[in-house]
Design an enzyme around this catalytic site. Structure first.
Site, PDB file in Angstrom:
ATOM      1  N   ASN A   1      -3.016  -1.539   7.702  1.00 19.16           N
ATOM      2  CA  ASN A   1      -4.360  -1.953   7.283  1.00 19.16           C
ATOM      3  C   ASN A   1      -4.341  -3.474   7.216  1.00 19.16           C
ATOM      4  OD1 ASN A   1      -5.486   0.590   7.052  1.00 19.16           O
ATOM      5  ND2 ASN A   1      -4.888   0.822   4.909  1.00 19.16           N
TER       6      ASN A   1
ATOM      7  N   LYS B   1      -3.176   0.026  14.045  1.00 20.93           N
ATOM      8  CA  LYS B   1      -4.030   1.100  13.520  1.00 20.93           C
ATOM      9  C   LYS B   1      -5.435   0.733  13.961  1.00 20.93           C
ATOM     10  CE  LYS B   1      -5.614   3.065   9.089  1.00 20.93           C
ATOM     11  NZ  LYS B   1      -5.250   3.257   7.668  1.00 20.93           N
TER      12      LYS B   1
ATOM     13  N   GLU C   1       3.722   9.194  -1.133  1.00 20.53           N
ATOM     14  CA  GLU C   1       2.296   9.112  -1.472  1.00 20.53           C
ATOM     15  C   GLU C   1       1.747  10.411  -2.056  1.00 20.53           C
ATOM     16  OE1 GLU C   1      -0.153   7.885   1.801  1.00 20.53           O
ATOM     17  OE2 GLU C   1      -2.015   8.184   0.688  1.00 20.53           O
TER      18      GLU C   1
ATOM     19  N   LYS D   1       1.878  10.964  13.294  1.00 17.91           N
ATOM     20  CA  LYS D   1       2.393  11.482  12.020  1.00 17.91           C
ATOM     21  C   LYS D   1       2.929  12.892  12.217  1.00 17.91           C
ATOM     22  CE  LYS D   1      -0.575   8.783   8.956  1.00 17.91           C
ATOM     23  NZ  LYS D   1      -1.357   8.690   7.716  1.00 17.91           N
TER      24      LYS D   1
ATOM     25  N   GLU E   1     -10.105   4.345   9.365  1.00 17.63           N
ATOM     26  CA  GLU E   1     -10.233   3.870   7.978  1.00 17.63           C
ATOM     27  C   GLU E   1     -10.602   2.383   7.905  1.00 17.63           C
ATOM     28  OE1 GLU E   1      -6.511   5.200   6.208  1.00 17.63           O
ATOM     29  OE2 GLU E   1      -7.359   7.209   5.944  1.00 17.63           O
TER      30      GLU E   1
ATOM     31  N   GLU F   1       0.855  -1.192   0.000  1.00 21.94           N
ATOM     32  CA  GLU F   1       0.000   0.000   0.000  1.00 21.94           C
ATOM     33  C   GLU F   1       0.886   1.235   0.000  1.00 21.94           C
ATOM     34  OE1 GLU F   1      -3.446  -0.229   2.335  1.00 21.94           O
ATOM     35  OE2 GLU F   1      -3.771   1.930   2.447  1.00 21.94           O
ATOM     36  N   ARG F   2       0.644   2.091  -0.962  1.00 21.60           N
ATOM     37  CA  ARG F   2       1.446   3.321  -1.145  1.00 21.60           C
ATOM     38  C   ARG F   2       2.912   3.025  -1.406  1.00 21.60           C
ATOM     39  NH1 ARG F   2      -3.148   5.470  -2.184  1.00 21.60           N
ATOM     40  NH2 ARG F   2      -4.506   5.607  -0.384  1.00 21.60           N
TER      41      ARG F   2
ATOM     42  N   ARG G   1      -1.033   3.823  16.849  1.00 22.17           N
ATOM     43  CA  ARG G   1      -1.036   5.000  15.976  1.00 22.17           C
ATOM     44  C   ARG G   1      -2.081   6.028  16.405  1.00 22.17           C
ATOM     45  NH1 ARG G   1      -1.902   4.215  10.422  1.00 22.17           N
ATOM     46  NH2 ARG G   1      -0.205   5.518   9.704  1.00 22.17           N
TER      47      ARG G   1
ATOM     48  N   ARG H   1     -10.134  16.554  10.139  1.00 16.68           N
ATOM     49  CA  ARG H   1      -9.209  15.573  10.701  1.00 16.68           C
ATOM     50  C   ARG H   1      -8.071  16.239  11.504  1.00 16.68           C
ATOM     51  NH1 ARG H   1      -5.899  12.091   6.604  1.00 16.68           N
ATOM     52  NH2 ARG H   1      -7.837  12.134   5.449  1.00 16.68           N
TER      53      ARG H   1
ATOM     54  N   ASP I   1      -2.066  14.301   6.866  1.00 15.16           N
ATOM     55  CA  ASP I   1      -1.696  12.986   6.338  1.00 15.16           C
ATOM     56  C   ASP I   1      -0.547  13.100   5.340  1.00 15.16           C
ATOM     57  OD1 ASP I   1      -1.706  10.321   5.729  1.00 15.16           O
ATOM     58  OD2 ASP I   1      -3.439  10.410   4.396  1.00 15.16           O
TER      59      ASP I   1
END
Ligand code: GCV
Length: 691
Positions: A211, A304, A408, A375, A308, A169-170, A341, A351, A380
């Site tokens: 994820n 996480k 990303e 982060k 999401e 992912e990414r 996270r 957010r 993001d």
């Protein structure tokens, strides 16, 4: 056989300067390396490879001090090797933080000795890589005296690899490096990856995507649901990881896993994953026991939760303290840690407001072996964001800084974008200028704190999908080790190791690297605090590459009257989450740093900035300037044709062609968008466009 992938910065090309090579040969042609422990196999291998390349001939490796030379290299702990004990200050070595090392010179029975010493095996691995870096950078070693220890105890790379799909992912560098199908079989590439990580001091790796399930996103394909990352906690998959963990361990790298908060139900067959249910706690404790039986130095879990589509404590009417602590309790007897996270969603539409609001009230309630991983910014990984207000405001909690190595939102490794200057800006940020004055970089020095880089290395020949993006992996490791390092120093090291020492090449590549990030900011945001204007799409792996500003009215705040978002005292109060000095700075558009202006303020299109230009004209100008800059960088790169190796030259040249083209698409889309709302034409006649 040469592997079919790049050696990145570990190229070890022969030193051509004769005097320098003679000096290196004198002290490094013979290497006496302790045999005592497993990591030293890695040291020996690296010396053989590195010195062989740099000196232009294979070194002699000894298991005792060589007697017939006029100098030699000794690598080991003072406890293992008398030679070393004689040349170093034993107490100083013993006091070094885990992973620390000394490189110095001394004498043994009348012979000059170059010593790499540490009190731990991992310190010897890092020290060896440091020595090879000195040689690769053509530094003198006759009088060397280096004492190094990592600033942060934990320096992790987070892989967002989907174990059973093989995708990342990414990740913009092909499939996952880790082939979970064929594990426990080990590939040569794993070792070379471990070498790359160790060479920059990364000491932990999370193997799989945060994820761990992708609910609803692939509902058309049930087979995929069966194969999600949460299954890695099943015994049959855990058993596959032992050999990989052992290989990584030889390079000082600890293995971690992302886990699914609903695992007690999904895997354990319980009817709840409620963190306050004793059976759930018991299940996690037994799972931890099982893991540590297989992988004794296992690092812990990354989670996480409530974000999401990932389950979390909110599903059970519990909070993040309950959630993190139940896992921490299970890991605690084994010395493991939970990285929890802060990227959660909740009640706020914006957010930006969410994380501080969720976590700050919980300060002091997490167990000692919980690290809250935050982060760098509140949104993001945008090209530029303010620093998250969580930093500096949770003094009773261990914090981790999450940075994105992968690009990303910075061109996805088609565009060149060097992240080190961005990260330096974050690390040097003073979280409370008129209060405790702690910079972000000072928050990650205690036990339990650290850094986590979301990495995208994959199967691509270049590892990172763009040869220049290797610098982001390199720079992340170097900064996690020593956040005081200056950008220029890191760039210089990386450029020389990767491209050699020709002064023109070094200067050109260095200048290009340093100018990439500002260009990306300009054409993809307009440079005064807008962000999150990318095309999203509806598929699972949303695009995030192309422009799509109209999709995000909540982020741009664009109206006919103006643009930007009131995250100030007249708006949603985000600015007030910071300590007073910063809150006041951000709250007033006159004092707010220009590069963040529209993040904090909704301003009229014709609002005049300090240089006399209006908001809308500044946006037009910056979008155009960014593209011109990308074009200039491409021209600069073209001057390197014939001066560097063809493969790197051609690959990056093609990428620049695409970048210039795509930057133009961003410019046009954004400037059209600004014009559509403002109705104000560009003074320079570029907007509205004719077509
Ligand atoms: C792993 C963003 C990314 C997602 C990522 C998420 C996260 O939303 O687009 O791909 O999911 O951040 O950091 O968890």
């Amino acid at each position: 056989m040469q592997p079919d992938y790049d050696d990145c910065w570990l190229r070890y090309r022969e030193v051509r300067d004769e005097a320098l090579r003679a000096s290196y040969r004198r002290l490094c042609s013979h290497a006496y390396v302790s045999e005592q422990s497993r990591e030293l196999g890695a040291v020996r291998e690296e010396l053989r490879r590195g010195l062989g390349g740099l000196l232009g001939r294979d070194p002699h490796l000894w298991q005792h001090p060589p007697r017939t030379t006029d100098g030699f290299l000794a690598v080991g702990t003072p406890a293992d090797m008398d030679v070393v004990a004689q040349c170093v200050d034993e107490e100083r070595v013993a006091d070094l933080a885990e992973g620390g090392y000394v490189i110095t010179t001394g004498e043994w029975e009348g012979t000059d000795v170059l010593v790499v010493s540490a009190s731990s095996d991992s310190g010897l691995v890092y020290g060896t890589f440091h020595l090879l870096r000195l040689l690769s950078n053509h530094e003198p070693i006759e009088d060397v005296h280096v004492v190094e220890e990592p600033a942060s105890p934990d320096r992790l790379i987070n892989h967002w690899d989907n174990p059973f799909r093989g995708s990342v992912e990414r990740g913009y560098a092909g499939q996952s490096v880790f082939d979970f199908e064929t594990l426990p079989d080990l590939r040569e590439r794993y070792r070379d990856y471990a070498r790359l990580l160790a060479s920059v001091g990364i000491n932990g790796i999370v193997l799989n995507n945060v994820n761990t399930q992708i609910p609803g996103r692939d509902s058309a394909n049930e087979a995929m649901d069966v194969l999600e990352g949460w299954r890695l906690l099943e015994t049959r998959y855990l058993e596959k990881l032992t050999g990989l963990a052992s290989l990584l361990r030889r390079y000082g790298t600890t293995t971690y896993l992302s886990v699914n908060f609903g695992a007690p139900e999904k895997i354990g067959g319980l009817d709840t994953s409620d963190p306050n249910d004793p059976e759930v706690a018991q299940w996690w404790a037994e799972k931890a026991d099982e893991i540590y039986d297989l992988i004794p130095d296992f690092g812990g879990f990354l989670v996480k939760a409530d974000s999401e589509g990932q389950p979390g404590p909110y599903n059970y009417d519990a909070d993040h303290v309950d959630g993190a602590n139940v896992l921490a309790e299970a890991l605690e007897p084994h010395g493991g840690r939970v990285w929890w996270r802060a990227f959660v969603y909740g009640s706020h539409k914006d957010r930006a407001v969410q994380q501080y609001d969720t976590f700050e009230p919980l300060d002091g309630e997490f167990r000692d072996n919980v690290t809250i991983q935050v982060k760098n910014g509140p949104i993001d990984f945008q090209p530029r964001e303010p620093v998250s207000p969580v930093f500096g405001q949770m003094p009773e909690t261990e914090l981790g800084l999450e940075l994105q190595i992968t690009g990303e939102y910075t061109g996805q490794h088609v565009h060149a974008c060097y992240h080190v200057p961005m990260w330096k800006e974050v690390l040097e940020f003073d979280t409370d200028p008129e209060g405790h004055g702690t910079k972000v970089k000072d928050l990650f020095t205690d036990e339990g704190t650290g850094m986590a880089g979301v990495g995208g290395p994959g199967e691509d020949r270049s590892w990172t999908g763009h040869y220049l993006a290797q610098a982001n992996l390199y720079g992340y490791g170097r900064l996690a080790w020593d956040p005081d390092l200056e950008t220029e120093a890191i760039t210089d090291e990386w450029v020389r190791q990767t491209f050699g020492h020709d002064p023109d090449v070094v200067e050109t590549v260095t200048d290009i690297m340093h100018d990439t990030w500002p260009a990306v900011i300009d054409y993809s945001t307009g440079g005064i605090g807008l962000m999150h204007m990318m095309y999203n799409g509806e598929a699972y792996l949303e695009n995030h590459y192309d422009p799509g500003p109209e999709e995000w009215p909540g982020y741009t705040g664009a109206t006919e009257d103006g643009i930007g978002k009131d995250r100030n005292s007249e708006g949603n109060g985000y600015a007030q989450q910071y300590p007073d000095a910063l809150a006041d700075l951000y709250d007033d558009p006159e004092s707010c740093p220009k590069e963040l202006l529209l993040f904090f303020h909704h301003l009229p299109w014709d609002y005049e900035l300090s240089d006399g230009r209006t908001v809308v004209q500044t946006l037009y100008d910056n979008c155009h300037a960014g593209v011109e800059e990308a074009r200039r960088l491409r021209e600069e790169w073209r001057t390197l044709e014939g001066e560097i190796d063809e493969e790197r030259y051609r690959h990056v040249a093609e990428r620049f062609d695409e970048q210039v083209e795509h930057a133009g698409i961003w410019r046009d889309r954004l400037t059209d968008f600004f014009y559509d709302y403002s109705g104000i034409a560009d003074e320079k006649g570029r907007v509205p466009r004719e077509d």
